[in-house]
Design a protein around this motif. Structure first.
Motif, PDB file in Angstrom:
ATOM      1  N   TYR A 133     -60.103 -53.269  24.294  1.00 15.32           N
ATOM      2  CA  TYR A 133     -59.713 -54.631  23.936  1.00 15.32           C
ATOM      3  C   TYR A 133     -58.532 -54.539  22.972  1.00 15.32           C
ATOM      4  O   TYR A 133     -58.583 -53.808  21.970  1.00 15.32           O
ATOM      5  CB  TYR A 133     -60.881 -55.366  23.288  1.00 15.32           C
ATOM      6  CG  TYR A 133     -62.005 -55.682  24.248  1.00 15.32           C
ATOM      7  CD1 TYR A 133     -62.004 -56.857  25.002  1.00 15.32           C
ATOM      8  CD2 TYR A 133     -63.073 -54.799  24.418  1.00 15.32           C
ATOM      9  CE1 TYR A 133     -63.030 -57.146  25.887  1.00 15.32           C
ATOM     10  CE2 TYR A 133     -64.105 -55.082  25.307  1.00 15.32           C
ATOM     11  CZ  TYR A 133     -64.074 -56.254  26.032  1.00 15.32           C
ATOM     12  OH  TYR A 133     -65.083 -56.538  26.914  1.00 15.32           O
ATOM     13  N   LEU A 134     -57.456 -55.261  23.289  1.00 10.98           N
ATOM     14  CA  LEU A 134     -56.216 -55.166  22.523  1.00 10.98           C
ATOM     15  C   LEU A 134     -55.751 -56.545  22.063  1.00 10.98           C
ATOM     16  O   LEU A 134     -55.951 -57.542  22.765  1.00 10.98           O
ATOM     17  CB  LEU A 134     -55.105 -54.529  23.366  1.00 10.98           C
ATOM     18  CG  LEU A 134     -55.418 -53.178  24.029  1.00 10.98           C
ATOM     19  CD1 LEU A 134     -54.239 -52.741  24.890  1.00 10.98           C
ATOM     20  CD2 LEU A 134     -55.730 -52.118  22.984  1.00 10.98           C
ATOM     21  N   SER A 135     -55.120 -56.567  20.888  1.00 13.64           N
ATOM     22  CA  SER A 135     -54.511 -57.796  20.365  1.00 13.64           C
ATOM     23  C   SER A 135     -53.024 -57.532  20.135  1.00 13.64           C
ATOM     24  O   SER A 135     -52.662 -56.503  19.563  1.00 13.64           O
ATOM     25  CB  SER A 135     -55.169 -58.220  19.049  1.00 13.64           C
ATOM     26  OG  SER A 135     -56.526 -58.580  19.255  1.00 13.64           O
ATOM     27  N   PHE A 136     -52.181 -58.468  20.593  1.00 14.19           N
ATOM     28  CA  PHE A 136     -50.737 -58.325  20.459  1.00 14.19           C
ATOM     29  C   PHE A 136     -50.192 -59.448  19.581  1.00 14.19           C
ATOM     30  O   PHE A 136     -50.304 -60.628  19.931  1.00 14.19           O
ATOM     31  CB  PHE A 136     -50.061 -58.363  21.829  1.00 14.19           C
ATOM     32  CG  PHE A 136     -50.498 -57.254  22.756  1.00 14.19           C
ATOM     33  CD1 PHE A 136     -50.008 -55.973  22.597  1.00 14.19           C
ATOM     34  CD2 PHE A 136     -51.409 -57.501  23.772  1.00 14.19           C
ATOM     35  CE1 PHE A 136     -50.411 -54.946  23.438  1.00 14.19           C
ATOM     36  CE2 PHE A 136     -51.814 -56.491  24.620  1.00 14.19           C
ATOM     37  CZ  PHE A 136     -51.318 -55.206  24.452  1.00 14.19           C
ATOM     38  N   ALA A 241     -50.328 -58.578  31.552  1.00 13.54           N
ATOM     39  CA  ALA A 241     -51.658 -58.527  30.942  1.00 13.54           C
ATOM     40  C   ALA A 241     -52.697 -59.167  31.858  1.00 13.54           C
ATOM     41  O   ALA A 241     -53.817 -58.656  32.013  1.00 13.54           O
ATOM     42  CB  ALA A 241     -51.644 -59.225  29.593  1.00 13.54           C
ATOM     43  N   GLN A 242     -52.329 -60.281  32.487  1.00 14.45           N
ATOM     44  CA  GLN A 242     -53.273 -60.981  33.359  1.00 14.45           C
ATOM     45  C   GLN A 242     -53.603 -60.168  34.605  1.00 14.45           C
ATOM     46  O   GLN A 242     -54.743 -60.187  35.081  1.00 14.45           O
ATOM     47  CB  GLN A 242     -52.699 -62.343  33.750  1.00 14.45           C
ATOM     48  CG  GLN A 242     -52.648 -63.339  32.591  1.00 14.45           C
ATOM     49  CD  GLN A 242     -51.900 -64.601  32.946  1.00 14.45           C
ATOM     50  OE1 GLN A 242     -50.881 -64.576  33.637  1.00 14.45           O
ATOM     51  NE2 GLN A 242     -52.399 -65.739  32.476  1.00 14.45           N
ATOM     52  N   THR A 243     -52.628 -59.446  35.143  1.00 11.83           N
ATOM     53  CA  THR A 243     -52.851 -58.706  36.385  1.00 11.83           C
ATOM     54  C   THR A 243     -53.484 -57.341  36.165  1.00 11.83           C
ATOM     55  O   THR A 243     -54.051 -56.767  37.105  1.00 11.83           O
ATOM     56  CB  THR A 243     -51.534 -58.532  37.156  1.00 11.83           C
ATOM     57  OG1 THR A 243     -50.566 -57.883  36.311  1.00 11.83           O
ATOM     58  CG2 THR A 243     -50.976 -59.878  37.596  1.00 11.83           C
ATOM     59  N   ASN A 249     -61.400 -61.391  28.855  1.00  9.57           N
ATOM     60  CA  ASN A 249     -60.824 -61.550  27.506  1.00  9.57           C
ATOM     61  C   ASN A 249     -60.421 -60.214  26.905  1.00  9.57           C
ATOM     62  O   ASN A 249     -60.580 -59.985  25.695  1.00  9.57           O
ATOM     63  CB  ASN A 249     -61.809 -62.276  26.580  1.00  9.57           C
ATOM     64  CG  ASN A 249     -62.112 -63.686  27.045  1.00  9.57           C
ATOM     65  OD1 ASN A 249     -61.277 -64.344  27.670  1.00  9.57           O
ATOM     66  ND2 ASN A 249     -63.307 -64.168  26.749  1.00  9.57           N
ATOM     67  N   GLN A 250     -59.887 -59.329  27.732  1.00  9.35           N
ATOM     68  CA  GLN A 250     -59.502 -58.000  27.241  1.00  9.35           C
ATOM     69  C   GLN A 250     -58.296 -58.054  26.317  1.00  9.35           C
ATOM     70  O   GLN A 250     -58.204 -57.271  25.369  1.00  9.35           O
ATOM     71  CB  GLN A 250     -59.190 -57.081  28.427  1.00  9.35           C
ATOM     72  CG  GLN A 250     -58.843 -55.656  28.023  1.00  9.35           C
ATOM     73  CD  GLN A 250     -58.604 -54.756  29.229  1.00  9.35           C
ATOM     74  OE1 GLN A 250     -58.716 -55.192  30.378  1.00  9.35           O
ATOM     75  NE2 GLN A 250     -58.280 -53.502  28.975  1.00  9.35           N
ATOM     76  N   PHE A 251     -57.362 -58.985  26.580  1.00  5.29           N
ATOM     77  CA  PHE A 251     -56.139 -59.057  25.798  1.00  5.29           C
ATOM     78  C   PHE A 251     -56.045 -60.395  25.064  1.00  5.29           C
ATOM     79  O   PHE A 251     -56.347 -61.446  25.629  1.00  5.29           O
ATOM     80  CB  PHE A 251     -54.908 -58.904  26.688  1.00  5.29           C
ATOM     81  CG  PHE A 251     -54.889 -57.627  27.485  1.00  5.29           C
ATOM     82  CD1 PHE A 251     -54.901 -56.399  26.844  1.00  5.29           C
ATOM     83  CD2 PHE A 251     -54.888 -57.649  28.871  1.00  5.29           C
ATOM     84  CE1 PHE A 251     -54.889 -55.219  27.570  1.00  5.29           C
ATOM     85  CE2 PHE A 251     -54.881 -56.479  29.609  1.00  5.29           C
ATOM     86  CZ  PHE A 251     -54.876 -55.253  28.952  1.00  5.29           C
ATOM     87  N   PRO A 322     -64.675 -57.219  22.072  1.00  8.77           N
ATOM     88  CA  PRO A 322     -63.738 -58.291  21.707  1.00  8.77           C
ATOM     89  C   PRO A 322     -63.676 -58.531  20.206  1.00  8.77           C
ATOM     90  O   PRO A 322     -62.651 -58.992  19.697  1.00  8.77           O
ATOM     91  CB  PRO A 322     -64.312 -59.510  22.443  1.00  8.77           C
ATOM     92  CG  PRO A 322     -65.092 -58.942  23.580  1.00  8.77           C
ATOM     93  CD  PRO A 322     -65.678 -57.667  23.050  1.00  8.77           C
ATOM     94  N   SER A 323     -64.739 -58.215  19.491  1.00  5.97           N
ATOM     95  CA  SER A 323     -64.747 -58.411  18.041  1.00  5.97           C
ATOM     96  C   SER A 323     -64.136 -57.241  17.287  1.00  5.97           C
ATOM     97  O   SER A 323     -63.995 -57.292  16.061  1.00  5.97           O
ATOM     98  CB  SER A 323     -66.183 -58.638  17.555  1.00  5.97           C
ATOM     99  OG  SER A 323     -66.992 -57.502  17.849  1.00  5.97           O
TER     100      SER A 323
END
Length: 364
Positions: A133-136, A241-243, A249-251, A322-323
């Motif tokens: 899980y990644l946050s940009f 990211a979507q593909t 909710n990975q990104f 996700p957390s």
């Protein structure tokens, strides 16, 4: 002598047939072991996507491997000396599955030589790295220089319109500013004129309905600015990211434009469609000189933006849930130093952080 030698030949031929049957059985069981290892990983990954604990991933992986082995082995499963040994383990971000078996193949002709069966073993192994899980956090420069057209040909198109009609720029202005405050668009005679570069870039100098976003250079109805190009790149990142997402909710992506200060324009969200829509309006945030927005006005102050975005990241996770995402910060800027100057009248202060020049103190 021929009869005696015939018995030996028949025995050897029979043993060859028995060996062939054993090899065929081993092939079936090897295929079953491969399928079992892959089934274990698939079950573990499915549990991971649901947020289940590692212990559940291991037990479900072992059960799935057992079922897959039995189904693919078919009737040959009865030849196993014992149930296959199945091991599923998680080490960090990696899931490993190993399958070992031992089987006996009954001989039809071997009994003549007191060899009732042939014993063989086999193994299979597979591993996979679990997705993270990644946050940009996208830190985007929206200072004045981001209003320069994106390519040399787009610069020429804007210059050909001569947007500000100033004798200061007989060859045409090449920056799509919309600085109307502080008499920033006065000509040599002191007459105030409107800075129209930005507005004209939205119609390519035409009279049609202006667009807020110009995703490609060379379009007839608009001139692409640097910030338009950034907005397009952001949308392509979101599309990728979507593909490529393998988890729900990975990104998560957030948009944080900055000039004098940073603004949380689109806070971090896993609703990537919302971010795509927000990106199309980024060009309207180009510094307009009034300093009234949260972004402020004047310069490319990454020394303010970086600490601000760092303050949004409460912790650095391991990507396992996700957390607990792994955060990444992308700072996108043209690297141009945006200095502001005021001549004679007026005074720029506060967020503008500008330099005021008084020509009375100058010598020629």
């Amino acid at each position: 002598m021929f009869a005696l030698s015939s018995l030996a030949v028949i025995l050897f031929v029979g043993l060859a047939l028995d060996y062939g049957r054993a090899i065929a059985s081993k092939g079936v069981l090897n295929t079953a072991a491969d399928a079992a290892a892959l089934a274990a990983l698939a079950a573990a990954e499915s549990d991971y996507a649901k947020g289940l604990p590692a212990s559940q991933m291991v037990s479900d992986g072992q059960a799935a491997a057992q079922r897959a082995f039995i189904v693919n082995a078919g009737s040959i499963y009865a030849n196993l000396a014992q149930a296959p040994t199945i091991a599923v383990a998680q080490t960090g971000r990696t899931i490993n599955a190993t399958i070992n078996y031992q089987a006996n193949s009954p001989n039809l002709f071997g009994n003549l030589a007191h060899v009732s069966q042939m014993t063989f073993t086999g193994a299979a192994a597979a591993s996979m790295t679990l997705p993270s899980y990644l946050s940009f956090y996208l830190l985007l420069d929206v200072s004045e220089s981001m209003g320069i057209p994106s390519t040399a040909s787009e610069i020429s198109r804007l210059a050909a319109i001569n947007p500000d009609y100033l004798n200061l720029y007989p060859g045409g202005c090449t920056i799509a500013c919309h600085f109307t405050a502080y008499a920033a668009c006065q000509n040599k005679q002191g007459a105030t004129v409107m800075c129209q570069g930005y507005n004209l870039s939205r119609t390519a100098g035409g009279s049609g309905s202006p667009v807020s976003y110009c995703p490609q250079p060379g379009q007839s109805n608009c001139i692409q600015l640097r910030l338009d190009a950034v907005a397009y790149a952001v949308q392509q990142l979101i599309s990728t990211a979507q593909t490529t997402a393998t988890l729900t909710n990975q990104f998560a992506i957030g948009l944080y434009p900055f000039a004098r200060y940073m603004e949380s324009y689109q806070t971090l969200t896993t609703n990537l469609a919302t971010v795509t829509t927000a990106a199309s309006a980024l060009t309207s945030l180009i510094d307009n000189g009034n300093g009234s927005s949260a972004i402020g006005s004047g310069g490319t102050h990454f020394e303010n933006a970086l600490p601000s975005v760092n303050g949004l990241i409460s912790s650095v996770g391991n990507g396992a849930s996700p957390s607990s995402p792994i955060p990444f910060v992308f700072m996108v800027t043209d690297g141009a130093q945006d200095s502001q100057y005021q001549v004679n009248n007026g005074s720029w202060s506060g967020s503008n952080n500008a330099t005021t020049l008084n020509t009375a103190n100058c010598t020629t």
